[in-house]
Design a protein around this motif. Structure first.
Motif, PDB file in Angstrom:
ATOM      1  N   PRO A 167     -24.021   5.508 -14.124  1.00  0.00           N
ATOM      2  CA  PRO A 167     -23.766   4.648 -12.968  1.00  0.00           C
ATOM      3  C   PRO A 167     -22.293   4.251 -12.900  1.00  0.00           C
ATOM      4  CG  PRO A 167     -24.855   3.408 -14.704  1.00  0.00           C
ATOM      5  CD  PRO A 167     -24.783   4.833 -15.174  1.00  0.00           C
ATOM      6  N   LYS A 168     -21.900   3.687 -11.773  1.00  0.00           N
ATOM      7  CA  LYS A 168     -20.537   3.160 -11.662  1.00  0.00           C
ATOM      8  C   LYS A 168     -20.549   1.745 -12.220  1.00  0.00           C
ATOM      9  CE  LYS A 168     -19.886   5.774  -7.506  1.00  0.00           C
ATOM     10  NZ  LYS A 168     -20.127   5.630  -6.077  1.00  0.00           N
ATOM     11  N   VAL A 169     -19.504   1.429 -12.955  1.00  0.00           N
ATOM     12  CA  VAL A 169     -19.462   0.125 -13.616  1.00  0.00           C
ATOM     13  C   VAL A 169     -18.115  -0.537 -13.364  1.00  0.00           C
ATOM     14  CG1 VAL A 169     -19.397  -0.986 -15.903  1.00  0.00           C
ATOM     15  CG2 VAL A 169     -21.119   0.751 -15.427  1.00  0.00           C
ATOM     16  N   ALA A 170     -18.129  -1.847 -13.143  1.00  0.00           N
ATOM     17  CA  ALA A 170     -16.883  -2.613 -13.077  1.00  0.00           C
ATOM     18  C   ALA A 170     -16.871  -3.556 -14.274  1.00  0.00           C
ATOM     19  CB  ALA A 170     -16.813  -3.403 -11.786  1.00  0.00           C
ATOM     20  N   ILE A 171     -15.768  -3.536 -15.024  1.00  0.00           N
ATOM     21  CA  ILE A 171     -15.676  -4.399 -16.203  1.00  0.00           C
ATOM     22  C   ILE A 171     -15.261  -5.802 -15.787  1.00  0.00           C
ATOM     23  CG2 ILE A 171     -14.472  -4.744 -18.406  1.00  0.00           C
ATOM     24  CD1 ILE A 171     -14.433  -1.805 -18.727  1.00  0.00           C
ATOM     25  N   LEU A 172     -15.967  -6.789 -16.332  1.00  0.00           N
ATOM     26  CA  LEU A 172     -15.681  -8.175 -15.987  1.00  0.00           C
ATOM     27  C   LEU A 172     -15.114  -8.951 -17.172  1.00  0.00           C
ATOM     28  CD1 LEU A 172     -19.002  -8.986 -14.104  1.00  0.00           C
ATOM     29  CD2 LEU A 172     -16.868  -8.135 -13.143  1.00  0.00           C
ATOM     30  N   PHE A 173     -15.557  -8.586 -18.391  1.00  0.00           N
ATOM     31  CA  PHE A 173     -15.129  -9.318 -19.590  1.00  0.00           C
ATOM     32  C   PHE A 173     -14.599  -8.343 -20.627  1.00  0.00           C
ATOM     33  CE2 PHE A 173     -18.565 -11.597 -17.529  1.00  0.00           C
ATOM     34  CZ  PHE A 173     -18.017 -12.860 -17.371  1.00  0.00           C
ATOM     35  N   ASP A 174     -13.518  -8.715 -21.283  1.00  0.00           N
ATOM     36  CA  ASP A 174     -12.969  -7.819 -22.301  1.00  0.00           C
ATOM     37  C   ASP A 174     -13.815  -7.922 -23.578  1.00  0.00           C
ATOM     38  OD1 ASP A 174     -12.238 -10.081 -23.727  1.00  0.00           O
ATOM     39  OD2 ASP A 174     -10.105  -9.931 -23.230  1.00  0.00           O
ATOM     40  N   ARG A 175     -13.420  -7.210 -24.630  1.00  0.00           N
ATOM     41  CA  ARG A 175     -14.256  -7.132 -25.825  1.00  0.00           C
ATOM     42  C   ARG A 175     -14.423  -8.470 -26.530  1.00  0.00           C
ATOM     43  NH1 ARG A 175     -12.151  -2.585 -29.070  1.00  0.00           N
ATOM     44  NH2 ARG A 175     -13.653  -3.410 -30.546  1.00  0.00           N
ATOM     45  N   SER A 176     -13.495  -9.420 -26.256  1.00  0.00           N
ATOM     46  CA  SER A 176     -13.650 -10.743 -26.877  1.00  0.00           C
ATOM     47  C   SER A 176     -14.416 -11.692 -25.977  1.00  0.00           C
ATOM     48  CB  SER A 176     -12.278 -11.345 -27.179  1.00  0.00           C
ATOM     49  OG  SER A 176     -11.383 -10.369 -27.600  1.00  0.00           O
ATOM     50  N   SER A 232     -19.895 -13.304  -8.566  1.00  0.00           N
ATOM     51  CA  SER A 232     -20.299 -12.997  -7.197  1.00  0.00           C
ATOM     52  C   SER A 232     -20.268 -11.497  -6.989  1.00  0.00           C
ATOM     53  CB  SER A 232     -19.344 -13.674  -6.215  1.00  0.00           C
ATOM     54  OG  SER A 232     -19.144 -12.849  -5.094  1.00  0.00           O
ATOM     55  N   MET A 233     -21.458 -10.954  -6.798  1.00  0.00           N
ATOM     56  CA  MET A 233     -21.565  -9.491  -6.671  1.00  0.00           C
ATOM     57  C   MET A 233     -20.773  -8.982  -5.468  1.00  0.00           C
ATOM     58  SD  MET A 233     -22.886  -7.289  -8.523  1.00  0.00           S
ATOM     59  CE  MET A 233     -22.594  -5.560  -8.208  1.00  0.00           C
ATOM     60  N   SER A 234     -20.827  -9.726  -4.366  1.00  0.00           N
ATOM     61  CA  SER A 234     -20.119  -9.229  -3.185  1.00  0.00           C
ATOM     62  C   SER A 234     -18.609  -9.245  -3.431  1.00  0.00           C
ATOM     63  CB  SER A 234     -20.473 -10.051  -1.956  1.00  0.00           C
ATOM     64  OG  SER A 234     -20.335 -11.416  -2.230  1.00  0.00           O
ATOM     65  N   GLY A 235     -18.143 -10.268  -4.165  1.00  0.00           N
ATOM     66  CA  GLY A 235     -16.722 -10.336  -4.491  1.00  0.00           C
ATOM     67  C   GLY A 235     -16.302  -9.162  -5.352  1.00  0.00           C
ATOM     68  N   ILE A 236     -17.153  -8.814  -6.322  1.00  0.00           N
ATOM     69  CA  ILE A 236     -16.844  -7.707  -7.224  1.00  0.00           C
ATOM     70  C   ILE A 236     -16.788  -6.390  -6.454  1.00  0.00           C
ATOM     71  CG2 ILE A 236     -17.746  -6.314  -9.146  1.00  0.00           C
ATOM     72  CD1 ILE A 236     -19.046  -9.014 -10.100  1.00  0.00           C
ATOM     73  N   LEU A 237     -17.781  -6.201  -5.595  1.00  0.00           N
ATOM     74  CA  LEU A 237     -17.826  -4.961  -4.843  1.00  0.00           C
ATOM     75  C   LEU A 237     -16.596  -4.821  -3.957  1.00  0.00           C
ATOM     76  CD1 LEU A 237     -21.587  -4.912  -4.071  1.00  0.00           C
ATOM     77  CD2 LEU A 237     -20.331  -3.255  -5.430  1.00  0.00           C
ATOM     78  N   GLN A 238     -16.212  -5.947  -3.374  1.00  0.00           N
ATOM     79  CA  GLN A 238     -15.040  -5.922  -2.520  1.00  0.00           C
ATOM     80  C   GLN A 238     -13.810  -5.567  -3.354  1.00  0.00           C
ATOM     81  OE1 GLN A 238     -15.682  -9.175  -0.103  1.00  0.00           O
ATOM     82  NE2 GLN A 238     -14.691  -8.224   1.656  1.00  0.00           N
TER      83      GLN A 238
END
Ligand code: FE2
Ligand code: FE2
Length: 462
Positions: free
Chosen positions: A404-413, A452-458
């Motif tokens: 799937p396509k993924v957007a990263i939100l948090f780094d490894r820490s 916010s999913m819509s914010g991420i998608l945007q």
């Protein structure tokens, strides 16, 4: 290559494809009359990739168009090829650099063996993926997909307005305009076929205050996705979609504080709620552009698969099978929405709960189908990657296979990134050649600040 050379070379490519296709009807796949034109086609394609990564052929109004310029050198095998594309519903064929003889061979067999007409694009994509065709695409580049997200948002917003207006009309004693609902659902249905992810992603926009409105549109979109996976005809799909959009229209007859009441309802209150399917049935009966079966589905959307719901069906009463589609979509959207008395479940948790209801209140086949329509990691699922980064799924792979396509939100820490970062899970690690990031599993979204999913998608689609 100048334009004329290109034109005749492409006519040659298509002629070979057509010849192989025609001979497939007469000889086995391994016969030279099938195989040789495929090899020739492969050879003819090679020069194009000297200075380009892909070659797009589209069919517009029955004419073959190469990179925007129509080709008129028609022959009977070329016509056969185009007729097959048109019948199956392929808007374009895009050959990518690296296309192999096997790809072409499988593609020709796909054209030959696919007997259905007017297949939706995601279905074509998933079949080609299942057949193992890798360097031949049937639509849109990624840039076009970005546009799909804006288009999907516009279409979703429009449907939302239609619902708001319809409910307001009912509240004011007026009959809502059925043509408007019909139009809004047609647009959504088209968008579900064109780019299911873009449309499904929007169902994760949950607006607590405006629950009924978003819920209505979400149920419509989810039902349309299931209807498409079921392979229903266009008229049936629209009927199901309109039923989804208007399934709770009867709730407008109820007091607002009852609809919004947190916690458990009293027996009397529940008796009131139970009236909404019949109320909806009555309202739809006054509207134009509403199919008879759509009305029935609205009346039956709480009857449940095991017939224990309301209004309680008589033993001989035949429930419309599409009523169960709405029920499944309704359940999924309710579970994934946060309400004052319930925290939102993740898409996977919702599917788990629904599997437990399978065969009881929900139709087991449809629960399974719903899962398939949404993919293994539905859009909106929070996932942990092998790099220990945490991201969210923003798109499902074509045909459910692959990453799937993924957007990263948090780094490894665990620190949030300044902006979501879209990553390609196929991207290899330069040292090992293996993928740099893999999905380890899902994570509980409640462990992280709300997103916010819509914010991420945007953010990832610009
Ligand atoms: Fe309902
Ligand atoms: Fe509902």
């Amino acid at each position: 290559m100048d334009r004329r050379q290109m034109e005749s070379a492409i006519a040659g490519v298509v002629r070979c494809l057509g010849a192989s296709l025609k001979n497939l009807g007469l000889y086995p796949t391994t016969h030279p009359l099938v195989r040789t034109p495929v090899e020739k086609c492969h050879l003819e394609l090679a020069p194009f990739f000297a200075d380009r990564a892909e070659l797009a052929l589209t069919v517009s109004d029955g004419t073959l168009v190469l990179e925007g310029v129509p080709i008129f050198q028609l022959t009977s095998s070329l016509e056969l090829f185009m007729a097959r594309l048109g019948a199956i519903g392929l808007p374009a064929v895009i050959f990518e650099r690296g296309v192999s003889v096997e790809d072409i061979e499988l593609f020709v067999r796909f054209l030959h063996e696919t007997k259905e007409q007017g297949l939706p694009i995601p279905e074509i994509k998933s079949r080609l993926a299942r057949w193992g065709v890798t360097h031949i695409r049937v639509t849109a580049t990624d840039e076009e997909e970005e546009d799909d997200f804006s288009l999907a948002r516009e279409i979703y917003g429009n449907a939302l307005n239609v619902v708001v207006r319809a409910l307001k009309d009912v509240r004011n004693g007026k009959t809502p305009d059925g043509a408007e609902s019909d139009r809004a659902v047609r647009e959504m249905s088209g968008m579900v076929s064109r780019n299911r992810d873009a449309m499904l992603a929007l169902t994760l926009i949950k607006n607590f205050d405006e629950y009924t409105y978003n819920h209505s549109v979400n149920v419509s979109v989810l039902s349309l996705a299931v209807a498409e996976t079921l392979g229903l005809s266009e008229t049936e799909r629209i009927g199901v979609g309109v039923a989804g959009l208007l399934h709770d229209v009867g709730k407008t007859q109820l007091a607002l504080d009852l609809i919004r009441k947190p916690g458990t309802l009293t027996v009397e209150e529940f008796e009131e709620i139970k009236k909404h399917p019949e109320e909806g049935f009555a309202i739809l009966g006054k509207m134009t552009h509403i199919q008879e079966s759509t009305r029935a589905v609205v009346r039956e959307h709480h009857m449940r698969f095991d017939r224990t719901g309301y209004p309680r069906p008589e033993p001989e009463y035949r429930v419309n099978p599409y009523s169960h589609v709405i029920a499944v979509a309704d359940c999924y959207d309710a579970l994934t929405t946060m309400r004052s008395y319930q925290k939102a479940r993740t898409p996977l948790q919702a599917l788990e709960i629904m599997k437990k209801l399978s065969g009881k209140s929900l139709d087991p086949d449809l629960v399974e189908l719903m899962e398939r329509s949404l993919g293994i990691y539905p859009v909106g699922t929070m996932v942990r990657l092998s790099t220990m980064e945490v991201g969210v799924v923003t798109g499902t792979p074509d045909g459910g296979k692959g990453e799937p396509k993924v957007a990263i939100l948090f780094d490894r820490s665990g620190n949030p990134l300044a902006a979501p970062q879209g990553v390609d899970l196929k991207e290899p690690d330069p040292s090992s050649g293996r993928p740099r990031r893999m999905i380890l599993g899902t994570v509980n979204p409640l462990m992280h600040p709300p997103v916010s999913m819509s914010g991420i998608l945007q953010a990832v689609s610009v």
